[in-house]
Design a protein around this motif. Structure first.
Motif, PDB file in Angstrom:
ATOM      1  N   CYS A  58     -61.123  73.019  40.406  1.00  0.00           N
ATOM      2  CA  CYS A  58     -61.383  71.583  40.321  1.00  0.00           C
ATOM      3  C   CYS A  58     -60.045  70.859  40.237  1.00  0.00           C
ATOM      4  O   CYS A  58     -59.179  71.200  39.427  1.00  0.00           O
ATOM      5  N   ALA A  59     -59.863  69.848  41.089  1.00  0.00           N
ATOM      6  CA  ALA A  59     -58.586  69.137  41.142  1.00  0.00           C
ATOM      7  C   ALA A  59     -58.322  68.383  39.845  1.00  0.00           C
ATOM      8  O   ALA A  59     -57.171  68.121  39.495  1.00  0.00           O
ATOM      9  N   VAL A  60     -59.386  68.043  39.101  1.00  0.00           N
ATOM     10  CA  VAL A  60     -59.207  67.267  37.873  1.00  0.00           C
ATOM     11  C   VAL A  60     -58.950  68.193  36.689  1.00  0.00           C
ATOM     12  O   VAL A  60     -57.932  68.090  36.012  1.00  0.00           O
ATOM     13  N   CYS A  61     -59.880  69.126  36.437  1.00  0.00           N
ATOM     14  CA  CYS A  61     -59.837  69.849  35.162  1.00  0.00           C
ATOM     15  C   CYS A  61     -59.418  71.306  35.311  1.00  0.00           C
ATOM     16  O   CYS A  61     -59.081  71.955  34.327  1.00  0.00           O
ATOM     17  N   GLY A  62     -59.461  71.875  36.522  1.00  0.00           N
ATOM     18  CA  GLY A  62     -59.078  73.269  36.680  1.00  0.00           C
ATOM     19  C   GLY A  62     -60.222  74.244  36.571  1.00  0.00           C
ATOM     20  O   GLY A  62     -60.022  75.449  36.706  1.00  0.00           O
ATOM     21  N   ASN A  63     -61.446  73.751  36.316  1.00  0.00           N
ATOM     22  CA  ASN A  63     -62.644  74.595  36.344  1.00  0.00           C
ATOM     23  C   ASN A  63     -62.802  75.175  37.756  1.00  0.00           C
ATOM     24  O   ASN A  63     -62.302  74.618  38.719  1.00  0.00           O
ATOM     25  N   ILE A  64     -63.464  76.318  37.874  1.00  0.00           N
ATOM     26  CA  ILE A  64     -63.719  76.884  39.199  1.00  0.00           C
ATOM     27  C   ILE A  64     -65.137  76.525  39.614  1.00  0.00           C
ATOM     28  O   ILE A  64     -66.085  76.737  38.850  1.00  0.00           O
ATOM     29  N   SER A  65     -65.298  75.966  40.795  1.00  0.00           N
ATOM     30  CA  SER A  65     -66.635  75.688  41.307  1.00  0.00           C
ATOM     31  C   SER A  65     -66.563  75.750  42.817  1.00  0.00           C
ATOM     32  O   SER A  65     -65.549  76.150  43.375  1.00  0.00           O
ATOM     33  N   THR A  66     -67.641  75.359  43.475  1.00  0.00           N
ATOM     34  CA  THR A  66     -67.651  75.431  44.937  1.00  0.00           C
ATOM     35  C   THR A  66     -67.532  74.037  45.543  1.00  0.00           C
ATOM     36  O   THR A  66     -67.834  73.858  46.719  1.00  0.00           O
ATOM     37  N   ALA A  67     -67.085  73.073  44.737  1.00  0.00           N
ATOM     38  CA  ALA A  67     -66.836  71.722  45.267  1.00  0.00           C
ATOM     39  C   ALA A  67     -65.424  71.316  44.843  1.00  0.00           C
ATOM     40  O   ALA A  67     -64.849  71.903  43.941  1.00  0.00           O
ATOM     41  N   ALA A  74     -67.787  65.701  37.939  1.00  0.00           N
ATOM     42  CA  ALA A  74     -68.536  64.848  38.852  1.00  0.00           C
ATOM     43  C   ALA A  74     -69.682  64.128  38.151  1.00  0.00           C
ATOM     44  O   ALA A  74     -70.292  63.221  38.728  1.00  0.00           O
ATOM     45  N   ASP A  75     -69.974  64.503  36.901  1.00  0.00           N
ATOM     46  CA  ASP A  75     -71.118  63.934  36.184  1.00  0.00           C
ATOM     47  C   ASP A  75     -70.664  62.686  35.429  1.00  0.00           C
ATOM     48  O   ASP A  75     -69.926  62.776  34.451  1.00  0.00           O
ATOM     49  N   PRO A  76     -71.086  61.479  35.869  1.00  0.00           N
ATOM     50  CA  PRO A  76     -70.596  60.251  35.217  1.00  0.00           C
ATOM     51  C   PRO A  76     -71.020  60.167  33.751  1.00  0.00           C
ATOM     52  O   PRO A  76     -70.340  59.533  32.945  1.00  0.00           O
ATOM     53  N   ALA A  77     -72.122  60.856  33.381  1.00  0.00           N
ATOM     54  CA  ALA A  77     -72.591  60.806  31.996  1.00  0.00           C
ATOM     55  C   ALA A  77     -71.609  61.495  31.051  1.00  0.00           C
ATOM     56  O   ALA A  77     -71.691  61.330  29.833  1.00  0.00           O
ATOM     57  N   ARG A  78     -70.693  62.273  31.604  1.00  0.00           N
ATOM     58  CA  ARG A  78     -69.781  63.012  30.735  1.00  0.00           C
ATOM     59  C   ARG A  78     -68.430  62.326  30.561  1.00  0.00           C
ATOM     60  O   ARG A  78     -67.520  62.885  29.976  1.00  0.00           O
ATOM     61  N   ARG A  97     -71.955  77.099  27.532  1.00  0.00           N
ATOM     62  CA  ARG A  97     -73.101  77.893  27.076  1.00  0.00           C
ATOM     63  C   ARG A  97     -73.610  77.362  25.743  1.00  0.00           C
ATOM     64  O   ARG A  97     -74.805  77.280  25.523  1.00  0.00           O
ATOM     65  N   GLY A  98     -72.655  77.025  24.874  1.00  0.00           N
ATOM     66  CA  GLY A  98     -73.040  76.473  23.583  1.00  0.00           C
ATOM     67  C   GLY A  98     -73.764  75.150  23.736  1.00  0.00           C
ATOM     68  O   GLY A  98     -74.708  74.865  23.002  1.00  0.00           O
ATOM     69  N   GLY A  99     -73.328  74.335  24.711  1.00  0.00           N
ATOM     70  CA  GLY A  99     -74.023  73.084  24.994  1.00  0.00           C
ATOM     71  C   GLY A  99     -73.768  71.991  23.966  1.00  0.00           C
ATOM     72  O   GLY A  99     -74.420  70.952  23.998  1.00  0.00           O
ATOM     73  N   ALA A 100     -72.800  72.192  23.063  1.00  0.00           N
ATOM     74  CA  ALA A 100     -72.580  71.209  22.002  1.00  0.00           C
ATOM     75  C   ALA A 100     -71.645  70.091  22.451  1.00  0.00           C
ATOM     76  O   ALA A 100     -71.645  69.019  21.851  1.00  0.00           O
ATOM     77  N   PHE A 101     -70.856  70.321  23.473  1.00  0.00           N
ATOM     78  CA  PHE A 101     -69.847  69.348  23.896  1.00  0.00           C
ATOM     79  C   PHE A 101     -70.335  68.620  25.142  1.00  0.00           C
ATOM     80  O   PHE A 101     -70.779  69.247  26.101  1.00  0.00           O
ATOM     81  N   ARG A 102     -70.256  67.284  25.130  1.00  0.00           N
ATOM     82  CA  ARG A 102     -70.765  66.500  26.258  1.00  0.00           C
ATOM     83  C   ARG A 102     -69.668  65.760  27.000  1.00  0.00           C
ATOM     84  O   ARG A 102     -69.960  64.912  27.850  1.00  0.00           O
ATOM     85  N   GLY A 103     -68.400  66.034  26.662  1.00  0.00           N
ATOM     86  CA  GLY A 103     -67.307  65.356  27.351  1.00  0.00           C
ATOM     87  C   GLY A 103     -66.811  66.184  28.519  1.00  0.00           C
ATOM     88  O   GLY A 103     -67.554  66.959  29.116  1.00  0.00           O
ATOM     89  N   ARG A 104     -65.536  66.009  28.851  1.00  0.00           N
ATOM     90  CA  ARG A 104     -64.946  66.743  29.968  1.00  0.00           C
ATOM     91  C   ARG A 104     -63.924  67.744  29.463  1.00  0.00           C
ATOM     92  O   ARG A 104     -63.593  67.763  28.274  1.00  0.00           O
ATOM     93  N   TYR A 105     -63.451  68.567  30.381  1.00  0.00           N
ATOM     94  CA  TYR A 105     -62.558  69.672  30.009  1.00  0.00           C
ATOM     95  C   TYR A 105     -61.201  69.529  30.654  1.00  0.00           C
ATOM     96  O   TYR A 105     -61.020  68.770  31.614  1.00  0.00           O
ATOM     97  N   HIS A 106     -60.265  70.337  30.144  1.00  0.00           N
ATOM     98  CA  HIS A 106     -58.986  70.525  30.821  1.00  0.00           C
ATOM     99  C   HIS A 106     -58.574  71.989  30.627  1.00  0.00           C
ATOM    100  O   HIS A 106     -58.373  72.432  29.504  1.00  0.00           O
ATOM    101  N   VAL A 107     -58.494  72.721  31.738  1.00  0.00           N
ATOM    102  CA  VAL A 107     -58.144  74.139  31.670  1.00  0.00           C
ATOM    103  C   VAL A 107     -56.632  74.286  31.793  1.00  0.00           C
ATOM    104  O   VAL A 107     -56.040  73.859  32.788  1.00  0.00           O
ATOM    105  N   LEU A 108     -55.999  74.885  30.792  1.00  0.00           N
ATOM    106  CA  LEU A 108     -54.544  75.032  30.800  1.00  0.00           C
ATOM    107  C   LEU A 108     -54.082  76.090  31.788  1.00  0.00           C
ATOM    108  O   LEU A 108     -53.008  76.000  32.369  1.00  0.00           O
ATOM    109  N   GLY A 109     -54.890  77.150  31.944  1.00  0.00           N
ATOM    110  CA  GLY A 109     -54.470  78.252  32.796  1.00  0.00           C
ATOM    111  C   GLY A 109     -53.613  79.264  32.066  1.00  0.00           C
ATOM    112  O   GLY A 109     -52.858  80.000  32.694  1.00  0.00           O
ATOM    113  N   GLY A 110     -53.724  79.313  30.736  1.00  0.00           N
ATOM    114  CA  GLY A 110     -52.954  80.288  29.950  1.00  0.00           C
ATOM    115  C   GLY A 110     -52.498  79.659  28.654  1.00  0.00           C
ATOM    116  O   GLY A 110     -52.918  78.550  28.301  1.00  0.00           O
TER     117      GLY A 110
END
Lengths: 199, 199
Positions: A58-67, A74-78, A97-110
């Motif tokens: 993901c260009a924003v957060c670094g998550n891996i997906s197929t978009a 991409a979810d405006p609610a978050r 998986r925990g489902g407790a967090f409703r904001g966005r992420y940032h993956v550091l990569g290490g």
């Protein structure tokens, strides 16, 4: 000859390199697939090829997906003004998986690591600082592993974010849910005691 | 959303169906591959597709290989007049790992089982009888599992082969090499005692 023909042995060797599989379990898995070539092997080959071609960071957060932008970004609610900083995509998935967090992420990569010569420029810390203003972020939650490298990285990020004025917090440390004191290490018991709360 | 995008979740579900992998280890394996898409995921997809397309059952013995006749049956040095009867390709590969047997194999494709309604016609027993004359076989070695179904099948095959006059033997039962008596079941100790040999 080896037990299996050479090309099947090569496939077993590839499978055996996956985490959680060794030579014996890779052999068992390949034999299982060889017995169910149309039902298991062919669909798996196609799913792997499709995912290998489509998966991207993901260009924003670094998550891996197929978009180009992952489902979370991409979810405006978050767009809650909260960014959860994780070391790795695996940690992001664990948080989801925990489902407790409703904001966005940032993956550091290490994490910062003197031993592995990983410095601040090798992680996605500048991108994080850019996002603070761009996304109007109020709070950054550091969800890094409770290891030496993880905590070093947390301190570094907290200092790097100080000029932006954003609130920085980190996950609470203490007794895990369902955890038995007898099986916990001393460090965890000590941390839980220091962070004790009135009931 | 689930933790991962839907197509990646589908891939994880496919991987989780392999023996030795569960949902958690499949997720770890897929994440590992997603991080190394070009180095691991793409080559594995190609190896799987290639093998799924090329693999076939040996027309003679039932081994799985990538040729119409498997390497064992294609090797003239192995026409020793001995056929080792195994339940499954996994057993054939286990025998080959040992390297003690230099003859040819016959894969039954299962064992007789009243519970699973597997009768003699569901196994490759007629083909075995045909091979006795065609390949001038002197001895048939029954290497079937030491289970109730395996031993039932061994008895059935011995009776079915009696008219051909071929010698029929089976693997010795006893204490495994390196085995400690304290950890062995009573049945094995009893079998080893009954089959004791003078030193």
């Amino acid at each position: 000859m080896a037990e299996a023909p050479r090309d099947i042995e090569a496939l077993i060797a590839l499978m055996a390199r996956l985490p959680g599989l060794g030579p014996r379990s890779a052999r068992r898995a390949v034999l299982h697939m060889l017995r169910k070539r149309d039902l298991v092997m062919q669909p798996l080959a196609e799913a792997l090829a499709r995912t290998a071609a489509a998966a991207r960071d993901c260009a924003v957060c670094g998550n891996i997906s197929t978009a180009d932008t992952c489902p979370v970004c991409a979810d405006p609610a978050r767009a809650t003004g909260e960014i959860c900083v994780v070391e790795d995509v695996a940690d992001l998935w664990a948080m989801e998986r925990g489902g407790a967090f409703r904001g966005r992420y940032h993956v550091l990569g290490g994490t910062l690591s003197a031993l592995d010569a990983v410095g601040p420029d090798d992680l996605r810390i500048p991108q994080l600082i850019d996002r603070i203003a761009a996304e109007n972020v109020r709070e950054v939650i550091l969800a890094l592993n409770a290891t030496v490298d993880g905590q070093t990285t947390a301190h570094y990020i907290a200092a790097a974010l100080a000029p932006t004025g954003v609130a920085v917090s980190s996950l609470a440390q203490g007794v895990p849910i369902g955890g038995e004191l007898d099986y916990l290490d001393d460090g965890t018991i000590g941390a839980a005691l220091r962070a004790r709360r009135r009931v």
